[in-house]
Scaffold this active site. Structure first.
Site: not given
Lengths: 379, 249, 323
Positions: A157, A242, A268, A363-364
């Site tokens: 949770i 969501g 770099r 969430e899936g």
């Protein structure tokens, strides 16, 4: 068609970027190492209105659209996904759920403090035996006339500790299977609620993830969202939105890693020139840029559909699945571009890679999204 | 008291600077525009004072000389807390033009305190605040690093070379502020952004003015030369080079 | 016709910048075939005033007025405007410092004379008057054309240098009229600050790395910093070792600095460090290892033992400042 953001959307994007760079960036690495919740930063984010940014102003929300939400989520996630997931759970799950399906009394009592950011919310669906398969809820909400009696355990949770207001999905009539499920608004301070230890996670380590145990917790009847048995469709509809939040989070993780890799490639040097001048690196960056652009367009499309009040369930599943998998690929390549520096903490990209992994799971999972997408193909 | 903050619309400080038309014009393609950082600090300080002493500061207005494209910058100022915005519809061709436009509008209103940033991050001119005060025939205090209102009186500190002076001034006056006057600029809240939709943004037509100067052409600094190595037995030469050639000490 | 210079003094002694301004004005006056008039406000004795002649000022306007002890923008503008009128100045030169920035824009309006601030060099052209200045926070240079008959410039300090061109100078007492309503601002208190400079505000930064060997050797870094009015910084290994406080850590994950001058003492220049200093305008590297990456980023470098070089540098800076 119009690909131009409004001035307001740009302003929100800039505000989220400024917040992430000025507030979150300075100690994000330390918080990740110590699994430390960003208490002060979350308070400021809440004061700025980001936790209820899409809620109707008449309930103290920000009144912004979903496009703005995608832009803000991306910016916060570029720097700190632990804070971004808190923002997503509050906006997309808890607040949206109560605003869309709650009654007026519930909105006045629970939505207002959530939308204004005074309180944090958590969405309690996953169980030890029921993650993505939301139909098999073992947590029970026994009907006791004027109240429900809540028993069981919820797992993984997000905001379990920081939240004051829980939405708990629980089974009232097991014989009715998923049609017997209810969604209840639960005060975290109710007697009978205990938290498990802070989960020691691979990434998003400063997000406060716990299991939550309910032992004969009394929940007033008036805290039920919708009619008796509305819990399952409530959870499914809420998760649709969501996904836009988590898709945007994955997008931000990817673009954050990309921006860092691009900058690094121009600073770099190897074999006498900046590594960007090596085609193997330039093409990697080119591939990353295309994927990110795809992901962003999917997120914005889903958000646009939601703002137009058109069905967005499939679009949000596509965005979530694509962005999560894409974030994993892009962050892995970013670490590769950084080489040894990418494998150590201070360049952020290894952390972004660890964070990306979670977006494929919670969430899936990506696999569950594919179930949603493939089913929609048959219609 | 009524405070006016003059804000300039400038390219984001991370912008890569390029020029077009044979190096006679700044290339605006893809540029993101922001409130000039010094002006934003002035606004931030004004807002801080208003928040701390609700009754003391009645209203904060922001004013900008620019074409319609600068309105997002004014809206941002409204979103972080300014009460009113004014845009004078003119191209800010040079500092004198800008100051003349501002002076014309300000002379018809009654502001107690007029704040300007000491310079803008594009032309680095340090001009407008001083010119404006002269056009308005008002006292000016420049290089202000501390500004407060206590018991209805203005408190100012200004930087001098090698120290700081506490300065008193009657109102109205022009305060030209520098870094140190406020901490970080504010981030607009959702509520602020929403509120900015309905705050007044008045557009005033420009008057005829003249320019005294013109940025004729631009050059980019020469690329970095290779490191100049100095003999370790001749450290004095390094110090001489830093002084005479690099002009940094 | 003349070139008018606004000079500044500190407790009766001219600041070095005054000599630079006169040298600069003198060079321009030669081209224009005119002379340099210097204006001095405050109590400066004749010996000191005469020094301006060494750099080419043929006339010195000496203003001594009780009302002008401290900078007052309106009153000073009046003084300058009256001097400019009296001397027929076609160019007025200020320093690009707090004082110049305060008065020059007001004078520009008073005289309707175009102003170019922070100029870098002599005018590139006189017809029309064209001069270079930094714009976009030093990311570019603009060539500014002044369109008015009279021009005003503020000169960036140390942009031109001090050159002697001795002439016989005449000192003239000058008593400009100051109106009461030009004296509205008042200085209540003067606070000369000394002490540590905020690292991110510092124009010069002296920074030490592992090549400094240990915290006991930081005395020379601090001494050099004090001499230059600089802030002090360090590389990450140094703050990790606890040799220096964390606030000094400069680099990707520490402070990001962009001073005018960054002096890297015994710092090898790992990319994460360079990321924090790449905005510096001038970088000096002192390091034993000729292949250290810091030399790639540096403008000036000494390959040698920093613990030997630093004391010599301190001596050289003291000599310079002594002049």
């Amino acid at each position: 068609m119009n690909f131009e953001f409004t001035e307001e959307q740009k302003m929100i994007q800039q505000a989220a970027k400024d917040f992430a760079e000025r507030e979150l960036l300075q100690d994000v690495i330390e918080r990740d190492e110590k699994s430390e919740f960003a208490t002060e930063h979350v308070k400021k984010l809440a004061e700025l209105g980001f936790l209820g940014m899409m809620t109707d102003p008449k309930y103290d929300g920000g009144g912004m659209d979903t496009i703005s939400y995608v832009l803000a989520m991306e910016e916060i996630s570029k720097i700190d996904s632990s804070v971004a997931v808190l923002m997503s759970v509050c906006n997309s799950l808890v607040i949206w759920g109560i605003e869309t399906y709650g009654n007026e009394e519930q909105k006045q009592k629970f939505l207002r403090p959530l939308a204004s950011g005074q309180k944090i919310g958590a969405f309690l669906l996953s169980e030890p035996e029921a993650g993505s398969d939301a139909t098999s809820q073992r947590t029970t909400a026994e009907d006791k006339g004027d109240h429900y009696l809540l028993n069981g355990t919820k797992n993984w949770i997000t905001n379990a500790n920081s939240a004051s207001t829980y939405i708990v999905i629980a089974q009232t009539n097991p014989e009715k299977k998923h049609k017997g499920i209810n969604a209840l608004i639960v005060d975290k301070n109710s007697a009978g609620i205990t938290l498990g230890p802070h989960e020691n996670k691979m990434g998003m380590r400063s997000s406060d993830t716990h299991s939550v145990m309910f032992n004969d917790v009394k929940v007033p009847k008036e805290n039920r969202i919708g009619e008796d048995g509305f819990g399952f469709p409530f959870a499914m509809k809420t998760l649709e939105g969501g996904r836009i939040g988590i898709a945007s989070q994955a997008l931000g993780i990817a673009s954050g890693a990309f921006e860092r890799a691009l900058k690094y490639s121009m600073e770099r040097k190897a074999f006498g020139t900046e590594i960007f001048n090596h085609q193997s690196v330039a093409f990697k960056l080119s591939d990353m840029a295309v994927k990110i652009e795809n992901g962003r367009n999917l997120c914005l499309k889903a958000a646009w559909l939601k703002d137009q009040h058109l069905p967005y369930g499939t679009a949000s599943a596509m965005a979530k699945q694509y962005c999560a998998d894409m974030a994993m690929e892009v962050t892995t390549e970013a670490v590769q571009i950084f080489g040894g520096y990418g494998y150590v903490r201070e360049y952020h990209v290894e952390r972004l890679m660890r964070e990306a992994k979670l977006t494929q799971i919670y969430e899936g999972t990506s696999e569950v999204q594919k179930i949603v997408i493939s089913r929609s193909l048959l219609k | 008291m009524k405070i006016l903050v003059c804000i300039s619309n400038v390219p984001d400080t991370t912008t890569k600077i390029k020029f077009t038309d044979n190096n006679t014009a700044f290339d605006q393609a893809g540029v993101q525009w922001i409130i000039n950082p010094w002006d934003e600090l002035a606004l931030t300080r004004a807002l801080d004072i208003k928040d701390a002493q609700a009754g003391m500061v009645e209203e904060i207005t922001v004013i900008n000389v620019g074409l319609a494209a600068t309105e997002p910058t004014i809206r941002k100022a409204l979103a972080i807390g300014a009460d009113k915005g004014i845009r004078i519809n003119a191209e800010p061709k040079d500092a004198f033009t800008v100051a003349s436009q501002l002076a014309d509008v300000i002379s018809k209103e009654s502001f107690d305190i007029i704040l300007c940033g000491i310079e803008s991050s594009d032309s680095n001119g340090n001009n407008v605040g001083g010119m404006l005060s002269e056009l308005l025939d008002m006292p000016s205090v420049s290089s202000v690093s501390h500004f407060d209102i206590k018991d209805g009186k203005v408190e100012l500190k200004r930087e001098i070379d090698g120290g700081q002076e506490t300065v008193s001034t009657p109102i109205p006056f022009v305060g030209i502020v520098q870094k140190g006057i406020a901490k970080e600029p504010r981030i607009p809240s959702m509520r602020g952004i929403m509120g900015a939709r309905t705050k007044p943004l008045q557009v005033i037509e420009a008057i005829q003015t003249e320019t005294l100067t013109e940025f004729a052409t631009y050059d980019l600094p020469k690329p970095k030369a290779a490191c100049k190595k100095i003999d370790p037995d001749n450290v004095k030469e390094l110090v001489q080079l830093l002084h005479n050639e690099a002009k940094v000490i | 016709m003349s070139v008018l210079v606004y000079t500044e003094n500190w407790d009766g002694k001219f600041k070095k910048l005054s000599f630079e301004l006169v040298s600069f004005a003198c060079e321009i006056a030669k081209t224009l075939n005119t002379n340099v008039v210097a204006l001095s406000i405050g109590k400066v004795n004749d010996d000191e005033l005469n020094k301006l002649g060494t750099y080419g000022a043929s006339k010195i306007l000496n203003v001594q007025n009780e009302n002008l002890i401290n900078l007052n923008n309106q009153a000073y503008t009046s003084v300058l405007a009256q001097a400019a009128a009296k001397e027929g100045a076609t160019l007025i030169v200020f320093a690009h410092n707090n004082t110049g920035k305060a008065i020059a824009p007001r004078l520009s309006v008073r005289l309707k004379a175009g102003l170019a601030t922070g100029v870098l060099a002599l005018p590139s052209n006189f017809q029309p008057f064209t001069i270079a200045k930094k714009v976009f926070t030093a990311k570019a240079i603009a060539n500014v054309v002044i369109k008015t008959p009279v021009s005003i410039v503020t000169l960036l300090q140390n942009a031109f240098g001090v050159f002697e061109t001795p002439v016989a100078a005449s000192i003239e007492a000058f008593n400009p009229e100051i109106k009461d309503n030009e004296l509205k601002t008042e200085v209540k208190d003067v606070n000369k600050v000394s002490g540590k400079i905020l690292l991110t505000d510092a124009e010069i930064v002296v920074s030490g790395g592992r090549g400094m060997k240990g915290p006991e050797n930081w005395g020379s870094i601090e001494e050099l910093a004090t001499l230059l009015g600089a802030g002090t910084a360090c590389s990450r290994p140094v703050s990790d070792e606890g040799w220096r406080p964390h606030e000094e850590h400069t680099g990707q994950t520490g402070k990001i600095l962009a001073p005018n001058l960054y002096i890297a003492c015994g710092i090898s220049g790992a990319i994460q460090h360079l990321g924090g200093i790449s905005g510096s305008k001038c970088i000096v590297a002192i390091n034993k290892d000729p292949d250290a990456p810091i030399f790639e980023a540096a403008d000036y470098g000494i390959v040698g033992d920093v613990l030997k070089v630093l004391p010599e540098m301190i001596t050289a800076v003291k000599e310079l400042k002594g002049n």
